[in-house]
Write a protein that holds these residues in place. Structure first.
Motif, mmCIF file in Angstrom:
data_model
loop_
_atom_site.group_PDB
_atom_site.id
_atom_site.type_symbol
_atom_site.label_atom_id
_atom_site.label_comp_id
_atom_site.label_asym_id
_atom_site.label_seq_id
_atom_site.Cartn_x
_atom_site.Cartn_y
_atom_site.Cartn_z
ATOM 1 N N GLN A 97 12.905 -36.255 -15.966
ATOM 2 C CA GLN A 97 13.824 -37.186 -16.618
ATOM 3 C C GLN A 97 13.434 -37.498 -18.049
ATOM 4 O OE1 GLN A 97 13.529 -40.072 -13.143
ATOM 5 N NE2 GLN A 97 15.580 -40.478 -13.905
ATOM 6 N N TRP A 98 12.169 -37.389 -18.390
ATOM 7 C CA TRP A 98 11.713 -37.902 -19.669
ATOM 8 C C TRP A 98 11.015 -36.892 -20.558
ATOM 9 C CZ3 TRP A 98 14.232 -42.157 -19.754
ATOM 10 C CH2 TRP A 98 14.363 -42.921 -18.597
ATOM 11 N N GLY A 99 10.512 -35.823 -19.976
ATOM 12 C CA GLY A 99 9.634 -34.945 -20.737
ATOM 13 C C GLY A 99 10.364 -34.017 -21.677
ATOM 14 N N LEU A 100 9.562 -33.327 -22.466
ATOM 15 C CA LEU A 100 10.070 -32.289 -23.340
ATOM 16 C C LEU A 100 10.087 -30.973 -22.566
ATOM 17 C CD1 LEU A 100 8.063 -33.184 -26.562
ATOM 18 C CD2 LEU A 100 10.431 -33.808 -26.003
ATOM 19 N N VAL A 101 10.750 -29.987 -23.107
ATOM 20 C CA VAL A 101 10.783 -28.673 -22.466
ATOM 21 C C VAL A 101 9.346 -28.165 -22.338
ATOM 22 C CG1 VAL A 101 11.634 -26.323 -22.608
ATOM 23 C CG2 VAL A 101 13.054 -28.218 -23.410
ATOM 24 N N SER A 102 8.980 -27.749 -21.133
ATOM 25 C CA SER A 102 7.598 -27.390 -20.869
ATOM 26 C C SER A 102 7.514 -26.128 -20.030
ATOM 27 C CB SER A 102 6.898 -28.531 -20.134
ATOM 28 O OG SER A 102 5.601 -28.159 -19.730
ATOM 29 N N ASP A 103 6.420 -25.393 -20.208
ATOM 30 C CA ASP A 103 6.145 -24.221 -19.378
ATOM 31 C C ASP A 103 5.035 -24.530 -18.375
ATOM 32 O OD1 ASP A 103 4.126 -22.314 -21.779
ATOM 33 O OD2 ASP A 103 4.003 -24.387 -21.074
ATOM 34 N N LYS A 104 4.741 -25.797 -18.169
ATOM 35 C CA LYS A 104 3.686 -26.213 -17.245
ATOM 36 C C LYS A 104 4.303 -26.878 -16.022
ATOM 37 C CE LYS A 104 0.360 -25.169 -20.175
ATOM 38 N NZ LYS A 104 1.205 -24.625 -21.252
ATOM 39 N N THR A 105 3.735 -26.614 -14.846
ATOM 40 C CA THR A 105 4.270 -27.220 -13.628
ATOM 41 C C THR A 105 4.158 -28.738 -13.674
ATOM 42 O OG1 THR A 105 2.133 -26.932 -12.529
ATOM 43 C CG2 THR A 105 3.797 -25.208 -12.187
ATOM 44 N N ASP A 106 3.128 -29.264 -14.301
ATOM 45 C CA ASP A 106 2.981 -30.717 -14.332
ATOM 46 C C ASP A 106 3.900 -31.377 -15.349
ATOM 47 O OD1 ASP A 106 -0.246 -30.753 -16.097
ATOM 48 O OD2 ASP A 106 1.741 -30.049 -16.686
ATOM 49 N N GLY A 107 4.739 -30.575 -15.988
ATOM 50 C CA GLY A 107 5.744 -31.137 -16.883
ATOM 51 C C GLY A 107 7.019 -31.533 -16.166
ATOM 52 N N TYR A 108 7.034 -31.331 -14.844
ATOM 53 C CA TYR A 108 8.240 -31.577 -14.057
ATOM 54 C C TYR A 108 7.905 -32.425 -12.839
ATOM 55 C CZ TYR A 108 9.978 -27.984 -17.087
ATOM 56 O OH TYR A 108 10.314 -27.271 -18.200
ATOM 57 N N LYS A 109 8.681 -33.456 -12.656
ATOM 58 C CA LYS A 109 8.440 -34.369 -11.543
ATOM 59 C C LYS A 109 9.192 -33.945 -10.285
ATOM 60 C CE LYS A 109 8.801 -39.263 -10.290
ATOM 61 N NZ LYS A 109 9.158 -40.628 -10.772
ATOM 62 N N TYR A 110 10.353 -33.361 -10.447
ATOM 63 C CA TYR A 110 11.218 -33.058 -9.315
ATOM 64 C C TYR A 110 11.311 -31.548 -9.093
ATOM 65 C CZ TYR A 110 12.513 -37.839 -10.335
ATOM 66 O OH TYR A 110 12.460 -39.189 -10.588
ATOM 67 N N TRP A 111 11.269 -31.159 -7.818
ATOM 68 C CA TRP A 111 11.277 -29.743 -7.470
ATOM 69 C C TRP A 111 12.262 -29.473 -6.348
ATOM 70 C CZ3 TRP A 111 8.337 -25.960 -9.875
ATOM 71 C CH2 TRP A 111 7.422 -26.433 -10.832
ATOM 72 N N GLY A 112 12.929 -28.328 -6.431
ATOM 73 C CA GLY A 112 13.771 -27.868 -5.350
ATOM 74 C C GLY A 112 12.938 -27.128 -4.323
ATOM 75 N N GLN A 113 13.586 -26.637 -3.281
ATOM 76 C CA GLN A 113 12.878 -26.051 -2.150
ATOM 77 C C GLN A 113 12.567 -24.570 -2.307
ATOM 78 O OE1 GLN A 113 16.025 -26.118 -2.390
ATOM 79 N NE2 GLN A 113 16.866 -24.356 -1.340
ATOM 80 N N GLY A 114 13.127 -23.893 -3.288
ATOM 81 C CA GLY A 114 12.829 -22.483 -3.502
ATOM 82 C C GLY A 114 13.836 -21.553 -2.865
ATOM 83 N N THR A 115 14.032 -20.423 -3.525
ATOM 84 C CA THR A 115 14.916 -19.378 -2.998
ATOM 85 C C THR A 115 14.232 -18.035 -3.233
ATOM 86 O OG1 THR A 115 17.177 -18.489 -3.059
ATOM 87 C CG2 THR A 115 16.244 -19.200 -5.171
ATOM 88 N N LEU A 116 14.258 -17.177 -2.222
ATOM 89 C CA LEU A 116 13.492 -15.936 -2.245
ATOM 90 C C LEU A 116 14.254 -14.811 -2.923
ATOM 91 C CD1 LEU A 116 10.995 -14.291 -1.327
ATOM 92 C CD2 LEU A 116 12.221 -13.890 0.835
ATOM 93 N N VAL A 117 13.583 -14.147 -3.836
ATOM 94 C CA VAL A 117 14.116 -12.957 -4.500
ATOM 95 C C VAL A 117 13.202 -11.785 -4.173
ATOM 96 C CG1 VAL A 117 14.594 -11.851 -6.711
ATOM 97 C CG2 VAL A 117 15.185 -14.261 -6.369
ATOM 98 N N THR A 118 13.790 -10.722 -3.639
ATOM 99 C CA THR A 118 13.031 -9.520 -3.310
ATOM 100 C C THR A 118 13.664 -8.341 -4.034
ATOM 101 O OG1 THR A 118 12.477 -10.409 -1.128
ATOM 102 C CG2 THR A 118 12.166 -8.047 -1.474
ATOM 103 N N VAL A 119 12.858 -7.635 -4.831
ATOM 104 C CA VAL A 119 13.351 -6.502 -5.593
ATOM 105 C C VAL A 119 12.625 -5.252 -5.110
ATOM 106 C CG1 VAL A 119 13.749 -5.530 -7.875
ATOM 107 C CG2 VAL A 119 13.695 -8.021 -7.576
ATOM 108 N N SER A 120 13.382 -4.299 -4.635
ATOM 109 C CA SER A 120 12.816 -3.052 -4.112
ATOM 110 C C SER A 120 12.907 -1.957 -5.163
ATOM 111 C CB SER A 120 13.567 -2.621 -2.862
ATOM 112 O OG SER A 120 13.514 -3.617 -1.872
ATOM 113 N N SER A 121 11.922 -1.081 -5.149
ATOM 114 C CA SER A 121 11.901 0.010 -6.134
ATOM 115 C C SER A 121 12.703 1.196 -5.649
ATOM 116 C CB SER A 121 10.454 0.440 -6.382
ATOM 117 O OG SER A 121 9.849 0.834 -5.184
#
Length: 121
Positions: A97-121
């Protein structure tokens, strides 16, 4: 703030995929996408401020992935083109809600549950 990530799936190398992150609750200032492959730490993928005026990308996805937002609703997208097997991971959306754009996990308070991506060669 509640985040719901979706859009993952199994694709072939070179294919495209779009991930969705639906946000609800309070307004946020920054949103980001991270990913975590088995045995690896969670790593930054892309982030933007809510206005879309500032965007960050990990070097390994720059030019292939695009983070964007739908102005009509609270959905954030991660459009992934030219996917590679090394892109395979669980992808998480995050927001703060308050931070600047960040590439660090601790820059974000809220997280979603994740979605799986699988790429086959």
């Amino acid at each position: 703030v509640q985040l719901q990530a979706s859009g993952g799936g199994s694709v072939q190398a070179g294919d495209s995929l779009r991930l969705y992150c639906d946000a609800s609750g309070r307004t946020v200032s920054t949103v980001g996408w991270f990913r975590q492959a088995p045995g690896n730490e969670r790593e930054f993928v892309a982030a933007m401020n809510w206005r879309g005026s500032r965007k960050l990308y990990h070097d390994v996805v720059k030019g292939r992935f695009t983070i964007s937002r739908d102005n009509r609703n609270l959905t954030v997208y991660l459009t992934m083109n030219n996917l590679k097997p090394e892109d395979s991971a669980v992808y998480y959306c995050a927001a703060d809600q308050w931070g600047l754009v960040s590439d660090k996990t601790d820059g974000y308070k809220y997280w979603g549950q994740g979605t799986l991506v699988t790429v086959s060669s």
